[in-house]
Design an enzyme around this catalytic site. Sequence first.
Site, PDB file in Angstrom:
ATOM      1  N   SER A   7       0.854  -1.201   0.000  1.00  0.00           N
ATOM      2  CA  SER A   7       0.000   0.000   0.000  1.00  0.00           C
ATOM      3  C   SER A   7       0.879   1.236   0.000  1.00  0.00           C
ATOM      4  O   SER A   7       1.625   1.477   0.958  1.00  0.00           O
ATOM      5  CB  SER A   7      -0.877   0.021   1.248  1.00  0.00           C
ATOM      6  OG  SER A   7      -1.381   1.328   1.431  1.00  0.00           O
ATOM      7  N   HIS A  32      -1.156  -1.302  -4.222  1.00  0.00           N
ATOM      8  CA  HIS A  32      -2.438  -1.031  -3.542  1.00  0.00           C
ATOM      9  C   HIS A  32      -2.537   0.479  -3.341  1.00  0.00           C
ATOM     10  O   HIS A  32      -1.658   1.104  -2.740  1.00  0.00           O
ATOM     11  CB  HIS A  32      -2.484  -1.777  -2.217  1.00  0.00           C
ATOM     12  CG  HIS A  32      -3.796  -1.670  -1.505  1.00  0.00           C
ATOM     13  ND1 HIS A  32      -4.910  -2.410  -1.858  1.00  0.00           N
ATOM     14  CD2 HIS A  32      -4.183  -0.898  -0.456  1.00  0.00           C
ATOM     15  CE1 HIS A  32      -5.919  -2.110  -1.051  1.00  0.00           C
ATOM     16  NE2 HIS A  32      -5.502  -1.191  -0.189  1.00  0.00           N
ATOM     17  N   ASP A  34      -4.749   3.511  -1.919  1.00  0.00           N
ATOM     18  CA  ASP A  34      -5.817   3.829  -0.961  1.00  0.00           C
ATOM     19  C   ASP A  34      -6.362   5.234  -1.170  1.00  0.00           C
ATOM     20  O   ASP A  34      -5.633   6.217  -1.014  1.00  0.00           O
ATOM     21  CB  ASP A  34      -5.264   3.733   0.465  1.00  0.00           C
ATOM     22  CG  ASP A  34      -5.067   2.300   0.909  1.00  0.00           C
ATOM     23  OD1 ASP A  34      -6.029   1.517   0.838  1.00  0.00           O
ATOM     24  OD2 ASP A  34      -3.937   1.968   1.337  1.00  0.00           O
ATOM     25  N   MET A  36      -9.058   8.010   0.145  1.00  0.00           N
ATOM     26  CA  MET A  36      -9.881   8.362   1.320  1.00  0.00           C
ATOM     27  C   MET A  36     -10.459   9.753   1.144  1.00  0.00           C
ATOM     28  O   MET A  36      -9.760  10.662   0.681  1.00  0.00           O
ATOM     29  CB  MET A  36      -9.026   8.350   2.581  1.00  0.00           C
ATOM     30  CG  MET A  36      -8.326   7.026   2.821  1.00  0.00           C
ATOM     31  SD  MET A  36      -7.334   7.118   4.318  1.00  0.00           S
ATOM     32  CE  MET A  36      -6.545   5.510   4.276  1.00  0.00           C
ATOM     33  N   HIS A  65      -8.371   1.005  -3.834  1.00  0.00           N
ATOM     34  CA  HIS A  65      -9.275   0.747  -2.702  1.00  0.00           C
ATOM     35  C   HIS A  65      -9.979   2.061  -2.379  1.00  0.00           C
ATOM     36  O   HIS A  65      -9.372   2.961  -1.798  1.00  0.00           O
ATOM     37  CB  HIS A  65      -8.428   0.231  -1.525  1.00  0.00           C
ATOM     38  CG  HIS A  65      -9.182  -0.001  -0.258  1.00  0.00           C
ATOM     39  ND1 HIS A  65      -8.550  -0.199   0.951  1.00  0.00           N
ATOM     40  CD2 HIS A  65     -10.520  -0.094   0.001  1.00  0.00           C
ATOM     41  CE1 HIS A  65      -9.458  -0.383   1.893  1.00  0.00           C
ATOM     42  NE2 HIS A  65     -10.658  -0.318   1.348  1.00  0.00           N
ATOM     43  N   MET A  67     -12.132   4.263  -0.310  1.00  0.00           N
ATOM     44  CA  MET A  67     -12.770   4.471   0.997  1.00  0.00           C
ATOM     45  C   MET A  67     -13.480   5.811   0.919  1.00  0.00           C
ATOM     46  O   MET A  67     -13.060   6.806   1.536  1.00  0.00           O
ATOM     47  CB  MET A  67     -11.700   4.432   2.105  1.00  0.00           C
ATOM     48  CG  MET A  67     -11.193   3.015   2.362  1.00  0.00           C
ATOM     49  SD  MET A  67      -9.631   2.971   3.258  1.00  0.00           S
ATOM     50  CE  MET A  67      -8.497   3.190   1.894  1.00  0.00           C
ATOM     51  N   MET A 138     -11.356  -6.083   5.642  1.00  0.00           N
ATOM     52  CA  MET A 138     -10.505  -5.160   6.404  1.00  0.00           C
ATOM     53  C   MET A 138     -10.147  -5.793   7.746  1.00  0.00           C
ATOM     54  O   MET A 138     -11.027  -6.253   8.475  1.00  0.00           O
ATOM     55  CB  MET A 138     -11.231  -3.831   6.652  1.00  0.00           C
ATOM     56  CG  MET A 138     -11.428  -2.966   5.421  1.00  0.00           C
ATOM     57  SD  MET A 138      -9.920  -2.600   4.498  1.00  0.00           S
ATOM     58  CE  MET A 138      -8.936  -1.732   5.734  1.00  0.00           C
ATOM     59  N   GLY A 143      -8.694   3.787   7.354  1.00  0.00           N
ATOM     60  CA  GLY A 143      -8.403   5.204   7.593  1.00  0.00           C
ATOM     61  C   GLY A 143      -6.924   5.501   7.780  1.00  0.00           C
ATOM     62  O   GLY A 143      -6.467   6.574   7.399  1.00  0.00           O
ATOM     63  N   PHE A 144      -6.182   4.567   8.344  1.00  0.00           N
ATOM     64  CA  PHE A 144      -4.783   4.851   8.661  1.00  0.00           C
ATOM     65  C   PHE A 144      -3.922   3.607   8.483  1.00  0.00           C
ATOM     66  O   PHE A 144      -4.390   2.494   8.756  1.00  0.00           O
ATOM     67  CB  PHE A 144      -4.653   5.336  10.113  1.00  0.00           C
ATOM     68  CG  PHE A 144      -5.447   6.586  10.368  1.00  0.00           C
ATOM     69  CD1 PHE A 144      -4.899   7.845  10.115  1.00  0.00           C
ATOM     70  CD2 PHE A 144      -6.762   6.506  10.809  1.00  0.00           C
ATOM     71  CE1 PHE A 144      -5.651   9.006  10.317  1.00  0.00           C
ATOM     72  CE2 PHE A 144      -7.525   7.657  11.007  1.00  0.00           C
ATOM     73  CZ  PHE A 144      -6.968   8.911  10.764  1.00  0.00           C
ATOM     74  N   ASP A 176      -6.455  -6.537   4.408  1.00  0.00           N
ATOM     75  CA  ASP A 176      -5.808  -5.217   4.436  1.00  0.00           C
ATOM     76  C   ASP A 176      -5.823  -4.677   5.862  1.00  0.00           C
ATOM     77  O   ASP A 176      -6.891  -4.459   6.439  1.00  0.00           O
ATOM     78  CB  ASP A 176      -6.604  -4.295   3.489  1.00  0.00           C
ATOM     79  CG  ASP A 176      -6.011  -2.906   3.348  1.00  0.00           C
ATOM     80  OD1 ASP A 176      -4.955  -2.631   3.931  1.00  0.00           O
ATOM     81  OD2 ASP A 176      -6.639  -2.101   2.620  1.00  0.00           O
ATOM     82  N   GLY A 198       1.289  -2.213   4.065  1.00  0.00           N
ATOM     83  CA  GLY A 198       1.755  -0.835   3.935  1.00  0.00           C
ATOM     84  C   GLY A 198       3.040  -0.638   4.711  1.00  0.00           C
ATOM     85  O   GLY A 198       4.142  -0.709   4.166  1.00  0.00           O
TER      86      GLY A 198
HETATM   87  C1  DX5 Z   1      -6.118   1.429   5.756  1.00  0.00           C
HETATM   88  C2  DX5 Z   1      -5.670   1.137   4.338  1.00  0.00           C
HETATM   89  C3  DX5 Z   1      -4.539   0.200   4.258  1.00  0.00           C
HETATM   90  C4  DX5 Z   1      -3.280   0.640   4.948  1.00  0.00           C
HETATM   91  C5  DX5 Z   1      -2.601  -0.589   5.461  1.00  0.00           C
HETATM   92  O1  DX5 Z   1      -7.303   2.128   5.727  1.00  0.00           O
HETATM   93  O2  DX5 Z   1      -6.741   0.596   3.574  1.00  0.00           O
HETATM   94  O3  DX5 Z   1      -4.279  -0.216   2.915  1.00  0.00           O
HETATM   95  O4  DX5 Z   1      -2.388   1.359   4.132  1.00  0.00           O
HETATM   96  O5  DX5 Z   1      -1.491  -0.215   6.204  1.00  0.00           O
HETATM   97  P1  DX5 Z   1      -0.727  -1.212   7.153  1.00  0.00           P
HETATM   98  O6  DX5 Z   1      -0.292  -2.385   6.322  1.00  0.00           O
HETATM   99  O7  DX5 Z   1       0.395  -0.382   7.673  1.00  0.00           O
HETATM  100  O8  DX5 Z   1      -1.712  -1.632   8.231  1.00  0.00           O
HETATM  101 ZN    ZN Z   2      -6.367  -0.361   1.559  1.00  0.00          ZN
END
Ligand code: DX5
Ligand code: ZN
Length: 216
Positions: A7, A32, A34, A36, A65, A67, A138, A143-144, A176, A198
């Site tokens: 990610s 990946h 993300d 948001m 992805h 969100m 998930m 979100g983070f 994820d 990520g």
């Molecule tokens: C969270 C994202 C993830 C995030 C994963 O909302 O969808 O893709 O980047 O990060 P790690 O692998 O650090 O949990």
């Molecule tokens: Zn994601």
Amino acid sequence: MIRVAPSILSADFTALGADINSISDAGGDWVHFDVMDGVFVPNISIGVPVLESVRKITDLFIDVHLMIVQPQNLAEVFCRKGADLVTVHYEAAEEENVLAAIRTIRACGKKAGISIKPGTGAEAIRSYIPLVDLVLVMTVEPGFGGQGFLYDMLEKISSVREMIDSLHPECFLEVDGGINEETAKLVRNHGADTLVAGSYFFLAPDRKAAVAALKD
Ligand code: DX5
Ligand code: ZN
């Protein structure tokens, strides 16, 4: 076959091109991406202009992805600007709008995914499985990056695996959030075949070893 999808939320945005090239150099499979909107999740990340730039510098499969709320409004532009697969959230809109987003993505010739947050049960997406190419479970609250893996999600991954095997065996099962070498083993044993990572990937001293550990 296990796929690893780093990610880029955890990438260095001042050196994004190099970080993306490091994915293929390390043996990673997908990018990946993300997105948001600050409404569906309490954070804002990257969107269409960044996707367009990333598309220009890589041939890797780009796994978007979304969100965002009401994804039917933006699904097409993400397909046109370079996504290979676009995942929308079950919780992001009324059912008819989520279905419209999936239809739009497939009409663009791209793969479509459906995702569920930790609070949504596997049964909610049973009727979507024949319609999609990927289910994303998930394993943190979206979100983070950098959050801890929610172990309660393992049972849900097994339930989704059973539904996919009986309804649409070619469908991918992606997870994820909080994936590292320890949690990767657990999710693989519960039926996941595509692992987003990520912070584990981008903070690893040796990214090649990190991908190998996730697949091992
Ligand atoms: C969270 C994202 C993830 C995030 C994963 O909302 O969808 O893709 O980047 O990060 P790690 O692998 O650090 O949990
Ligand atoms: Zn994601």
